[in-house]
Scaffold this motif. Sequence first.
Motif, PDB file in Angstrom:
ATOM      1  N   PRO A 120      60.364 -20.034   6.148  1.00 32.74           N
ATOM      2  CA  PRO A 120      60.002 -18.898   7.000  1.00 32.74           C
ATOM      3  C   PRO A 120      60.022 -17.553   6.281  1.00 32.74           C
ATOM      4  CG  PRO A 120      62.196 -19.721   7.525  1.00 32.74           C
ATOM      5  CD  PRO A 120      61.579 -20.713   6.595  1.00 32.74           C
ATOM      6  N   SER A 121      60.640 -17.480   5.113  1.00 32.04           N
ATOM      7  CA  SER A 121      60.741 -16.202   4.422  1.00 32.04           C
ATOM      8  C   SER A 121      59.570 -15.933   3.480  1.00 32.04           C
ATOM      9  CB  SER A 121      62.054 -16.144   3.622  1.00 32.04           C
ATOM     10  OG  SER A 121      62.046 -17.125   2.590  1.00 32.04           O
ATOM     11  N   GLU A 122      58.633 -16.868   3.352  1.00 33.76           N
ATOM     12  CA  GLU A 122      57.550 -16.699   2.388  1.00 33.76           C
ATOM     13  C   GLU A 122      56.270 -16.203   3.056  1.00 33.76           C
ATOM     14  OE1 GLU A 122      57.220 -20.554   0.772  1.00 33.76           O
ATOM     15  OE2 GLU A 122      56.501 -21.477   2.619  1.00 33.76           O
ATOM     16  N   GLU A 123      55.329 -15.797   2.213  1.00 30.95           N
ATOM     17  CA  GLU A 123      54.038 -15.327   2.717  1.00 30.95           C
ATOM     18  C   GLU A 123      53.117 -16.517   2.985  1.00 30.95           C
ATOM     19  OE1 GLU A 123      52.163 -12.347   0.370  1.00 30.95           O
ATOM     20  OE2 GLU A 123      53.882 -10.979   0.444  1.00 30.95           O
ATOM     21  N   ILE A 287      40.725 -17.783  -7.342  1.00 33.43           N
ATOM     22  CA  ILE A 287      41.903 -17.350  -6.600  1.00 33.43           C
ATOM     23  C   ILE A 287      42.481 -16.135  -7.294  1.00 33.43           C
ATOM     24  CG2 ILE A 287      43.376 -18.981  -7.843  1.00 33.43           C
ATOM     25  CD1 ILE A 287      45.133 -19.134  -5.323  1.00 33.43           C
ATOM     26  N   VAL A 288      42.880 -15.146  -6.512  1.00 26.67           N
ATOM     27  CA  VAL A 288      43.599 -13.975  -7.023  1.00 26.67           C
ATOM     28  C   VAL A 288      45.023 -14.088  -6.499  1.00 26.67           C
ATOM     29  CG1 VAL A 288      43.718 -11.452  -7.102  1.00 26.67           C
ATOM     30  CG2 VAL A 288      41.484 -12.599  -6.957  1.00 26.67           C
ATOM     31  N   LEU A 289      45.976 -14.272  -7.401  1.00 23.99           N
ATOM     32  CA  LEU A 289      47.367 -14.463  -6.983  1.00 23.99           C
ATOM     33  C   LEU A 289      48.314 -13.758  -7.925  1.00 23.99           C
ATOM     34  CD1 LEU A 289      48.538 -18.118  -7.821  1.00 23.99           C
ATOM     35  CD2 LEU A 289      46.708 -16.906  -9.007  1.00 23.99           C
ATOM     36  N   SER A 290      49.501 -13.444  -7.393  1.00 21.23           N
ATOM     37  CA  SER A 290      50.510 -12.782  -8.216  1.00 21.23           C
ATOM     38  C   SER A 290      51.027 -13.740  -9.271  1.00 21.23           C
ATOM     39  CB  SER A 290      51.655 -12.285  -7.336  1.00 21.23           C
ATOM     40  OG  SER A 290      52.299 -13.368  -6.695  1.00 21.23           O
ATOM     41  N   LYS A 291      51.600 -13.189 -10.323  1.00 22.67           N
ATOM     42  CA  LYS A 291      52.043 -14.008 -11.444  1.00 22.67           C
ATOM     43  C   LYS A 291      53.234 -14.890 -11.091  1.00 22.67           C
ATOM     44  CE  LYS A 291      50.205 -10.999 -15.051  1.00 22.67           C
ATOM     45  NZ  LYS A 291      50.489 -10.179 -16.260  1.00 22.67           N
ATOM     46  N   ASP A 292      53.905 -14.597  -9.972  1.00 28.68           N
ATOM     47  CA  ASP A 292      54.990 -15.477  -9.525  1.00 28.68           C
ATOM     48  C   ASP A 292      54.575 -16.329  -8.328  1.00 28.68           C
ATOM     49  OD1 ASP A 292      54.854 -13.589  -7.554  1.00 28.68           O
ATOM     50  OD2 ASP A 292      56.941 -12.945  -7.683  1.00 28.68           O
ATOM     51  N   ALA A 293      53.291 -16.285  -7.961  1.00 27.61           N
ATOM     52  CA  ALA A 293      52.724 -17.101  -6.874  1.00 27.61           C
ATOM     53  C   ALA A 293      53.392 -16.832  -5.531  1.00 27.61           C
ATOM     54  CB  ALA A 293      52.799 -18.582  -7.210  1.00 27.61           C
ATOM     55  N   HIS A 295      52.282 -14.201  -3.677  1.00 26.32           N
ATOM     56  CA  HIS A 295      51.267 -13.487  -2.908  1.00 26.32           C
ATOM     57  C   HIS A 295      49.883 -13.921  -3.385  1.00 26.32           C
ATOM     58  CE1 HIS A 295      49.283 -10.307  -0.665  1.00 26.32           C
ATOM     59  NE2 HIS A 295      48.720  -9.860  -1.778  1.00 26.32           N
ATOM     60  N   VAL A 296      49.021 -14.235  -2.427  1.00 31.04           N
ATOM     61  CA  VAL A 296      47.624 -14.575  -2.713  1.00 31.04           C
ATOM     62  C   VAL A 296      46.752 -13.493  -2.116  1.00 31.04           C
ATOM     63  CG1 VAL A 296      45.757 -16.224  -2.320  1.00 31.04           C
ATOM     64  CG2 VAL A 296      48.063 -17.057  -2.806  1.00 31.04           C
TER      65      VAL A 296
END
Length: 431
Positions: A120-123, A287-293, A295-296
């Motif tokens: 529940p804490s993730e995007e 896909i455009v995503l953050s380097k720690d995955a 956030h997409v």
Amino acid sequence: MGRSRPDERGPPSPGPAAPPAPPAPPPRCARALALLGALLAAAAAAAAARAFARYTEAQAAARQESALKALGTEGLFLFSSLDTDRDLYLSPEEFGPLAEKLTGSTPTASYEEEELPPDPSEETLTIEARFQPLLPESMTKSKDGFLGVSRLALSGLRNWTTAASPRAQFAARHFRPFLPPRGQAELGEPWWVIPSELNVFTGYLSNNRFYPPPPKGKEVIIHRLLSMFHPRPFVKTRFAPQGAVACVTAVSDFYYTVMFRIHAEFQLSEPPDFPFWFSPGQFTGHIVLSKDATHVRDFRLFVPNHRSLNVDMEWLYGASENSNMEVDIGYIPQMELEATGPSVPSVIMDEDGNMIDSRLPSGEPLQFVFEEIRWQQELSWEEAARRLEVAMYPFKKVTYLPFTEAFDQAKAKNKLVHSILLWGALDDQSC
């Protein structure tokens, strides 16, 4: 003359011992007998091996004949499609898909629950499927009544008119497999997300299958995505090159843009019908995503539709997969997945750690403002697509030109022209 007499000082001292005489060589007939014995032993071993092989084959043939008598041709065909290890026994794992189909039940713990647990804490982000079915008139061979083609053979294709799941929610971290391997984030350098296990020397996988194997590792996210189109995607195709390849096309301080190419296919039939394989030329996207995955920012996957033919179809119309196979090519206008927006937190917390209502008093959802991404390095879509194409098909290292341009180049470089005429595209799975 006097006689000589023995030396009265005693016998002479012995000298160094003489080396032993070499053993006498065995008679020629003994050597011949030894060689003959070795040859006879080798011949006996070979004969025993052949006899064992014939015995094993006879046993297998007897089991096959017994199964044919008990199940009939169609029943044996279905049995063989489930017997993946070809041992003429169905293990619980092999029988599982059919048992679930017959009982209407689902396994208590699916691969999604095991490998993609909710947090529940993730995007999370929502992905929509857009699907327009294959155009029947684009199939050049398979008209009703032609070449033995019946409506029953094409029923799985005709009934597939909508996406299986028009919308689905994913967690941002589920897309981690699209991140470049550590130390391999060089712009435009391809890597294998899912390596191909086949090549021109290993042949191809059986056509006689209905249910895909459970996906593992990085296959899970691709299987979930493709399942939005149809419930039976095979992440790895029957023919090489299989799998998925990707490369970085843009880099910023915190984000990557990754372009990918996937070779996958679908099984449109279930028992008692014969298998029907639907193989798009390719799935591509970015896909455009953050380097720690965590956030997409953007995601899109689609079957390219710029060519007049972009899907290969192969189906069986009898129990033999070697002689009862029909093939055709067609065109599908749209087969696409796209994120409705960037990923957002599932739970919103204030500065004190208290949960905030995700809707305003008016009932409207909270609007998130995302920072602008400033790319430091970028590669064009065309160049990235070319590099992924070469990774899948190394022969594309050679420059292929349109028909008219090839002769201009040949004349300028004083070289011969190698012309290839195809019923499809040489550089995708639709041919």
